[in-house]
Design a protein around this motif. Structure first.
Motif, mmCIF file in Angstrom:
data_model
loop_
_atom_site.group_PDB
_atom_site.id
_atom_site.type_symbol
_atom_site.label_atom_id
_atom_site.label_comp_id
_atom_site.label_asym_id
_atom_site.label_seq_id
_atom_site.Cartn_x
_atom_site.Cartn_y
_atom_site.Cartn_z
ATOM 1 N N VAL A 113 -7.715 3.144 -2.700
ATOM 2 C CA VAL A 113 -6.599 3.766 -3.422
ATOM 3 C C VAL A 113 -7.066 4.233 -4.794
ATOM 4 O O VAL A 113 -6.698 5.324 -5.276
ATOM 5 N N CYS B 91 -9.075 7.433 -4.427
ATOM 6 C CA CYS B 91 -8.167 8.560 -4.144
ATOM 7 C C CYS B 91 -7.394 8.976 -5.388
ATOM 8 O O CYS B 91 -7.184 10.168 -5.645
ATOM 9 N N GLY B 92 -6.949 8.001 -6.181
ATOM 10 C CA GLY B 92 -6.232 8.318 -7.407
ATOM 11 C C GLY B 92 -7.116 8.988 -8.434
ATOM 12 O O GLY B 92 -6.678 9.898 -9.158
ATOM 13 N N SER C 266 -8.623 -2.046 0.102
ATOM 14 C CA SER C 266 -7.528 -1.081 -0.059
ATOM 15 C C SER C 266 -7.413 -0.637 -1.512
ATOM 16 O O SER C 266 -7.192 0.552 -1.791
ATOM 17 N N LEU D 31 0.378 4.159 -2.719
ATOM 18 C CA LEU D 31 0.025 5.515 -2.307
ATOM 19 C C LEU D 31 1.065 6.537 -2.741
ATOM 20 O O LEU D 31 0.735 7.670 -3.095
ATOM 21 N N ALA D 32 2.354 6.131 -2.734
ATOM 22 C CA ALA D 32 3.427 7.089 -2.995
ATOM 23 C C ALA D 32 3.706 7.288 -4.481
ATOM 24 O O ALA D 32 3.912 8.422 -4.928
ATOM 25 N N TRP E 39 0.408 11.123 -7.372
ATOM 26 C CA TRP E 39 0.872 10.163 -8.354
ATOM 27 C C TRP E 39 1.494 10.890 -9.549
ATOM 28 O O TRP E 39 1.013 11.959 -9.954
ATOM 29 N N TRP F 91 -6.254 12.852 -5.264
ATOM 30 C CA TRP F 91 -5.918 13.128 -3.869
ATOM 31 C C TRP F 91 -4.528 12.586 -3.502
ATOM 32 O O TRP F 91 -4.061 12.803 -2.390
ATOM 33 N N LEU F 92 -3.909 11.901 -4.435
ATOM 34 C CA LEU F 92 -2.594 11.315 -4.188
ATOM 35 C C LEU F 92 -1.572 11.938 -5.138
ATOM 36 O O LEU F 92 -1.903 12.267 -6.281
ATOM 37 N N THR G 60 0.829 -1.209 0.000
ATOM 38 C CA THR G 60 0.000 0.000 0.000
ATOM 39 C C THR G 60 0.859 1.252 0.000
ATOM 40 O O THR G 60 0.494 2.273 -0.609
ATOM 41 N N GLY G 61 2.029 1.191 0.662
ATOM 42 C CA GLY G 61 2.933 2.343 0.674
ATOM 43 C C GLY G 61 3.397 2.707 -0.718
ATOM 44 O O GLY G 61 3.415 3.888 -1.095
#
Length: 426
Positions: A140, A143-144, A136, A98-99, A151, A148-149, A94-95
């Motif tokens: 994710v 959010c993408g 998850s 998200l990153a 990316w 909101w991330l 997940t890290g």
């Protein structure tokens, strides 16, 4: 149900064996991972710092430190160790997602999470891992989609592609996880059958001596529990011998019952004599450790990899040796005596003292403790005596529970006819 009956049920269960097997798998996987990740860790932290991605650098450091912790922290419960290890795979996956977005690394670690959970924690836990993965990925993706991330921009990539990738990911992961869980259940069923056969074989051998020595099945059970309790306690010490692993405790729990197997070679007139032995008779009965070791050594020729029979041989041949070298049959001294034999030597004396026999009254628990403490550094390994003193109250509880449950000890008519100091070789 009495405490002793409950312990008997625990003894026959194979959860300990399964946990030890899972611990071996855990050690192999995560120790290798820790070694391989050394260059990966330093490279990724360096690149994160250069790019100003301090949160990612800190995250990588925390993850690697946690990895080392669960590998090398000895007093960590195995189940907790397994849970943290599985969650590390989830956190790394997940890290990455998200990153840096829909990367191969992120999907790889998340794909690993459910099968690894199934191996270390069981099928039910793997179901929850799959659900957590799916949730998850949905979060994710949302959010993408709404940016909101942070990316990086990927031309042509959109939410539809993300959904298709995630659906295929979840389906393939479920197939693999369920297949692994099914195979592991079959493997564990086979392991249970093997362990049950092994226990039956050992108990059968032990009963050969038991039937000829007027002992009861409770004596064998007490020997198993006492040996496991003392070995486990010694294993908690900072200076515990390297050989005192979980496998060692499991094996001594089984092999302790073989300590008197050599009595099958002693004449009934001596073995069943209800009183003190003459010096000649005592010399004769002192041959039983040699006989026992030879019997089990002959079995090893047919099963050279059978570690519990090897330990049984060491116990049978060495449980009458003494720390100061005054024991028999070889007069071994100190660390020359196998650890398993030193453990059984102490618990065998405790059981002999606290159990009633036709030729003696039982000693009280505290009288037996005094005898063992007096033998520290003489009869017994000093460190084992210290470990015994840490758990002697549990010995007392097991002893009382066992004797209360054993009808053979509820009426021993000849106890009043023999002085309590009259002791026979156990």
């Amino acid at each position: 149900m009495s405490p002793f009956a409950g312990l008997l049920r625990e003894l026959t269960a194979s959860n300990e064996s399964l946990c030890i097997w899972r611990k071996v798998v855990f050690d192999r996987i995560f120790t290798t991972l820790a070694f391989l990740c050394i260059p990966v860790y330093f490279t990724s932290v360096y690149l994160c710092i250069v790019q100003g991605l301090w949160p990612m650098a800190i995250f990588n450091t925390v993850v690697y430190a946690t990895l080392l912790l669960i590998i090398y922290k000895n007093n960590l419960a195995n189940r907790l160790r397994f849970i943290i290890g599985c969650l590390l795979a989830y956190m790394i996956g997940t890290g990455f997602l998200l990153a840096i977005g829909p990367s191969g690394a992120g999907f790889f670690w998340l794909f690993l999470f459910p099968p690894l959970t199934g191996v270390l924690l069981g099928r039910n836990a793997s179901y929850w891992a799959q659900i957590l993965n799916a949730m998850s990925l949905v979060i994710v993706g949302i959010c993408g989609h709404y940016n909101w991330l942070p990316w990086p921009s990927i031309e042509g990539y959109n939410s539809i592609i993300w959904a298709v990738v995630c659906i295929n990911f979840v389906a393939a992961n479920a197939i693999l996880t369920l297949s692994v869980s099914y195979l592991l259940e079959k493997l564990f069923s086979s392991l249970q059958s093997t362990l049950t056969s092994r226990r039956a074989t050992v108990i059968g051998l032990a009963k050969l001596a038991e039937y000829r020595d007027n002992e009861t099945g409770a004596h064998l059970l007490r020997m198993q529990h006492y040996a496991a309790l003392l070995a486990s306690q010694r294993g908690l010490d900072k200076d515990a011998p390297n050989e005192l692993t979980g496998s060692f405790v499991e094996e001594i729990t089984l092999s302790a019952v073989l300590h008197d197997i050599g009595k099958v070679g002693i004449a009934d007139a001596i073995l069943l004599k209800p009183g003190r032995l003459t010096p000649e008779e005592f010399e004769n009965i002192k041959a039983h450790p040699v006989i026992g070791a030879e019997v089990l050594d002959s079995l090893i020729e047919f099963a050279p990899q059978c570690s519990f029979i090897k330990m049984g041989r060491d116990i049978a041949g060495g449980h009458h040796e003494k720390w100061d070298g005054s024991g028999y049959p070889k007069g071994l001294k100190g660390l020359e005596i196998p650890l398993s034999a030193r453990i059984v030597a102490l618990v065998d004396v405790y059981d002999a003292l606290t159990s009633p026999r036709c030729y003696k009254k039982p000693f009280s628990h505290f009288e037996a403790v005094r005898v063992i403490v007096a033998g520290k550094g003489k009869h017994f390994d000093p460190r084992l005596v210290e470990s015994f003193m840490s758990v002697h109250e549990q010995f007392q509880q097991l002893s009382l529970s066992s004797l209360d449950d054993d009808p053979a000890y509820t009426n021993v008519p000849c106890l009043q006819a023999v002085e309590p100091s009259a002791q026979k070789v156990s």
